[in-house]
Write a protein that holds these residues in place. Sequence first.
Motif, PDB file in Angstrom:
ATOM      1  N   ILE A  61      28.185 -40.473 -45.622  1.00 26.68           N
ATOM      2  CA  ILE A  61      28.887 -39.463 -44.837  1.00 26.68           C
ATOM      3  C   ILE A  61      27.904 -38.963 -43.786  1.00 26.68           C
ATOM      4  CG2 ILE A  61      30.046 -37.227 -44.901  1.00 26.68           C
ATOM      5  CD1 ILE A  61      30.532 -37.827 -47.933  1.00 26.68           C
ATOM      6  N   LYS A  62      28.278 -39.023 -42.520  1.00 29.86           N
ATOM      7  CA  LYS A  62      27.423 -38.543 -41.438  1.00 29.86           C
ATOM      8  C   LYS A  62      27.955 -37.207 -40.945  1.00 29.86           C
ATOM      9  CE  LYS A  62      25.966 -42.944 -39.513  1.00 29.86           C
ATOM     10  NZ  LYS A  62      26.012 -43.799 -38.322  1.00 29.86           N
ATOM     11  N   VAL A  63      27.069 -36.223 -40.892  1.00 30.24           N
ATOM     12  CA  VAL A  63      27.409 -34.902 -40.377  1.00 30.24           C
ATOM     13  C   VAL A  63      26.624 -34.726 -39.085  1.00 30.24           C
ATOM     14  CG1 VAL A  63      27.451 -32.434 -40.857  1.00 30.24           C
ATOM     15  CG2 VAL A  63      27.720 -34.058 -42.735  1.00 30.24           C
ATOM     16  N   CYS A  64      27.328 -34.741 -37.960  1.00 27.35           N
ATOM     17  CA  CYS A  64      26.703 -34.613 -36.639  1.00 27.35           C
ATOM     18  C   CYS A  64      26.884 -33.174 -36.158  1.00 27.35           C
ATOM     19  CB  CYS A  64      27.348 -35.577 -35.641  1.00 27.35           C
ATOM     20  SG  CYS A  64      27.337 -37.283 -36.169  1.00 27.35           S
ATOM     21  N   HIS A  65      25.793 -32.392 -36.177  1.00 28.23           N
ATOM     22  CA  HIS A  65      25.848 -30.980 -35.779  1.00 28.23           C
ATOM     23  C   HIS A  65      25.883 -30.876 -34.262  1.00 28.23           C
ATOM     24  CE1 HIS A  65      25.183 -29.530 -39.857  1.00 28.23           C
ATOM     25  NE2 HIS A  65      24.333 -30.535 -39.988  1.00 28.23           N
ATOM     26  N   ASN A  66      26.834 -30.130 -33.741  1.00 33.69           N
ATOM     27  CA  ASN A  66      27.011 -30.002 -32.298  1.00 33.69           C
ATOM     28  C   ASN A  66      25.953 -29.119 -31.646  1.00 33.69           C
ATOM     29  OD1 ASN A  66      29.310 -31.596 -32.424  1.00 33.69           O
ATOM     30  ND2 ASN A  66      30.648 -29.837 -32.705  1.00 33.69           N
ATOM     31  N   ASN A  67      25.606 -28.007 -32.290  1.00 33.04           N
ATOM     32  CA  ASN A  67      24.722 -27.048 -31.629  1.00 33.04           C
ATOM     33  C   ASN A  67      23.240 -27.394 -31.746  1.00 33.04           C
ATOM     34  OD1 ASN A  67      24.367 -26.433 -34.290  1.00 33.04           O
ATOM     35  ND2 ASN A  67      24.913 -24.278 -34.111  1.00 33.04           N
ATOM     36  N   SER A  68      22.867 -28.262 -32.677  1.00 34.77           N
ATOM     37  CA  SER A  68      21.444 -28.584 -32.818  1.00 34.77           C
ATOM     38  C   SER A  68      21.136 -30.060 -32.596  1.00 34.77           C
ATOM     39  CB  SER A  68      20.949 -28.169 -34.211  1.00 34.77           C
ATOM     40  OG  SER A  68      21.625 -28.910 -35.208  1.00 34.77           O
ATOM     41  N   ASP A  69      22.127 -30.833 -32.273  1.00 37.42           N
ATOM     42  CA  ASP A  69      21.960 -32.268 -32.024  1.00 37.42           C
ATOM     43  C   ASP A  69      21.228 -32.989 -33.160  1.00 37.42           C
ATOM     44  OD1 ASP A  69      23.308 -32.150 -29.613  1.00 37.42           O
ATOM     45  OD2 ASP A  69      21.490 -31.630 -28.499  1.00 37.42           O
TER      46      ASP A  69
END
Length: 121
Positions: A61-69
């Motif tokens: 499962i990949k969690v790509c955080h928008n605010n911290s890249d």
Amino acid sequence: MILTIIMGFALPINEMSPILSGMVYFIAVMGLLWPLQYLSAKRFSKLINFDALVEFNEHEIKVCHNNSDTIDVKDWNWINTIDVKKDRVWLTLNEARPFAISIPTSKLSQSEIDFFKSKKV
């Protein structure tokens, strides 16, 4: 619960037994707290701003955080339970502080719904 039992013994209601009075106090307190807890949870869920995109595949499962890249890669042990309902898929995470991901089934294809059903153990 303990406080309502103490209240039952300290302030019995109209010649009721202390145990019965405690039960009445308990029901009254729960009658006040449950709606407040429900409303609080609804309000809190609207305040949470989940800042990530989550991608699921067979192995991770990949969690790509928008605010911290940043990208977190998790395995399927990160998911505690998968509950496929008629209108939503609920994924409860295996963390110390319970957290769930809710995905509307209207935004999923049938193959994606089947994928979650196959991961459900």
